[in-house]
Scaffold this motif. Structure first.
Motif, mmCIF file in Angstrom:
data_model
loop_
_atom_site.group_PDB
_atom_site.id
_atom_site.type_symbol
_atom_site.label_atom_id
_atom_site.label_comp_id
_atom_site.label_asym_id
_atom_site.label_seq_id
_atom_site.Cartn_x
_atom_site.Cartn_y
_atom_site.Cartn_z
ATOM 1 N N MET A 251 0.876 -1.181 0.000
ATOM 2 C CA MET A 251 0.000 0.000 0.000
ATOM 3 C C MET A 251 0.906 1.221 0.000
ATOM 4 S SD MET A 251 -1.271 -0.013 3.974
ATOM 5 C CE MET A 251 -1.830 -1.704 3.943
ATOM 6 N N PRO A 252 0.385 2.422 -0.251
ATOM 7 C CA PRO A 252 1.255 3.592 -0.206
ATOM 8 C C PRO A 252 1.893 3.748 1.178
ATOM 9 C CG PRO A 252 -0.819 4.157 -1.257
ATOM 10 C CD PRO A 252 -0.970 2.774 -0.712
ATOM 11 N N SER A 253 3.180 4.097 1.195
ATOM 12 C CA SER A 253 3.859 4.253 2.484
ATOM 13 C C SER A 253 3.475 5.560 3.165
ATOM 14 C CB SER A 253 5.375 4.205 2.290
ATOM 15 O OG SER A 253 5.783 5.239 1.417
ATOM 16 N N THR A 254 2.882 6.499 2.404
ATOM 17 C CA THR A 254 2.431 7.750 3.003
ATOM 18 C C THR A 254 1.069 7.555 3.653
ATOM 19 O OG1 THR A 254 1.519 8.386 0.869
ATOM 20 C CG2 THR A 254 3.694 9.217 1.412
ATOM 21 N N CYS A 255 0.776 8.395 4.630
ATOM 22 C CA CYS A 255 -0.460 8.235 5.385
ATOM 23 C C CYS A 255 -0.889 9.608 5.897
ATOM 24 C CB CYS A 255 -0.217 7.286 6.555
ATOM 25 S SG CYS A 255 -1.629 7.034 7.592
ATOM 26 N N GLY A 256 -2.178 9.895 5.827
ATOM 27 C CA GLY A 256 -2.696 11.178 6.299
ATOM 28 C C GLY A 256 -2.604 11.301 7.805
ATOM 29 N N LYS A 257 -2.395 12.535 8.280
ATOM 30 C CA LYS A 257 -2.226 12.711 9.722
ATOM 31 C C LYS A 257 -3.546 12.665 10.483
ATOM 32 C CE LYS A 257 -1.459 17.609 8.761
ATOM 33 N NZ LYS A 257 -0.454 18.663 8.814
ATOM 34 N N GLU A 258 -4.672 12.600 9.759
ATOM 35 C CA GLU A 258 -5.969 12.480 10.420
ATOM 36 C C GLU A 258 -6.453 11.035 10.506
ATOM 37 O OE1 GLU A 258 -7.256 15.069 11.829
ATOM 38 O OE2 GLU A 258 -5.751 16.427 11.011
ATOM 39 N N ARG A 259 -5.644 10.074 10.045
ATOM 40 C CA ARG A 259 -6.060 8.672 10.086
ATOM 41 C C ARG A 259 -6.154 8.187 11.529
ATOM 42 N NH1 ARG A 259 -5.417 6.028 5.115
ATOM 43 N NH2 ARG A 259 -6.770 4.447 6.043
ATOM 44 N N PRO A 260 -6.965 7.138 11.799
ATOM 45 C CA PRO A 260 -7.063 6.631 13.168
ATOM 46 C C PRO A 260 -5.743 6.012 13.647
ATOM 47 C CG PRO A 260 -8.241 5.210 11.644
ATOM 48 C CD PRO A 260 -7.863 6.426 10.878
ATOM 49 N N SER A 261 -5.593 5.915 14.950
ATOM 50 C CA SER A 261 -4.292 5.579 15.527
ATOM 51 C C SER A 261 -3.777 4.207 15.102
ATOM 52 C CB SER A 261 -4.370 5.652 17.053
ATOM 53 O OG SER A 261 -5.369 4.771 17.522
ATOM 54 N N GLY A 262 -4.642 3.231 14.847
ATOM 55 C CA GLY A 262 -4.155 1.918 14.446
ATOM 56 C C GLY A 262 -3.618 1.883 13.032
#
Length: 287
Positions: A251-262
């Motif tokens: 999957m993309p290694s980037t992640c939004g900062k609003e995603r849930p903690s898990g």
């Protein structure tokens, strides 16, 4: 065969008896050596290892002497602070109001030695180790342990080998522009204080750790943050990057900062990814 059958019956009978008295949660036995570690900031088990540390490293409390003149101190000792890459200096001042001496732990700058006099205040000279308000420091001067707000006793450029550069002064607004060790630029009040010079202990990261034992001792005096297990080396239940027949993220290694903690892992809220090519121009040449 009959003997095996009897053993199995006995085992089944025992498990039925246990289930009457033992809760289901205790019946499940873990035998997983690579189990995910507990979160490191949510309980008193995982906290900074501060027992052997020398104390908080700060500038003097701002007072009348520093605002209008200067006060002299002497470097009594240069200490190693466990868990900190830079050495610290124990500086002794005469108390202006009572018959006693005040000991302060301050950042040790390159060139500082025991017995050296250190001057703090508006009218102190521009010498390595002295503490002056930024308004008294000319443009282009190398400073460290800079205050972000007047009287906070030091916030920027405190790590080993770090320094900030005074870029410009705005006399009308009473502000000073700094270039920080990250390359970014920051505007602070001209009344904020700073130490002159570079923090001692530079070049610490040039020598490789070489073996796991060295890394173990390095982090044992900091906090429980080593060793770090990679996400792709885990199982799917333990990490979003886990599982698969080959170790890959999938999957993309980037992640939004609003995603849930898990789910929040990898490059969180990344503005850019990839290698930094060529001359370091990231933060330095931006406004």
């Amino acid at each position: 065969m009959m003997r095996c059958h009897t053993v199995n019956n006995a085992y089944a009978h025992t498990s039925r008896v246990l289930s009457l008295f033992v809760p289901d949660t205790l019946m499940f036995i873990h035998n997983n050596n690579n189990e995910q570690a507990q979160r490191k900031g949510k309980s008193p088990i995982f906290k900074a290892h501060v027992r052997t540390r020398k104390g908080a490293v700060k500038l003097r409390n701002i007072d009348y002497a520093e605002k209008h003149g200067y006060i002299r101190g002497v470097v009594k000792e240069i200490l190693h602070d466990p868990g900190r890459g830079a050495p610290v200096a124990k500086i002794q001042f005469l108390n202006a109001y009572r018959f006693k001496r005040d000991n302060e732990l301050m950042v040790a700058t390159e060139g500082m030695y025991t017995g050296m006099f250190v001057y703090c205040g508006k009218k102190a000279q521009l010498v390595v180790g002295n503490v002056l308000p930024l308004a008294s420091v000319p443009e282009g001067t190398i400073v460290c342990n800079v205050e972000s707000k007047v009287g906070d006793r030091g916030s920027f450029a405190r790590g080993s080998g770090c320094f900030a550069v005074v870029i410009s002064h705005d006399d009308e607004k009473g502000t000073t522009r700094l270039r920080l060790p990250s390359g970014g630029k920051k505007t602070v009040s001209s009344l904020a204080r700073a130490q002159i010079g570079v923090v001692a202990g530079g070049g610490r990261t040039d020598k490789p750790l070489l073996k796991a034992g060295t890394a173990y001792h390095k982090y044992s005096v900091k906090r429980n943050c080593w060793p770090k297990m990679r996400g792709v080396a885990k199982n799917p239940v333990e990490h979003p990057h886990g599982g698969g027949n080959h170790q890959h993220i999938g999957m993309p290694s980037t992640c939004g900062k609003e995603r849930p903690s898990g789910r929040k892992c990898g490059l969180i809220g990344a503005r850019r990814t990839g290698r930094l090519r060529g001359v370091k121009k990231t933060g330095q040449d931006k406004a």
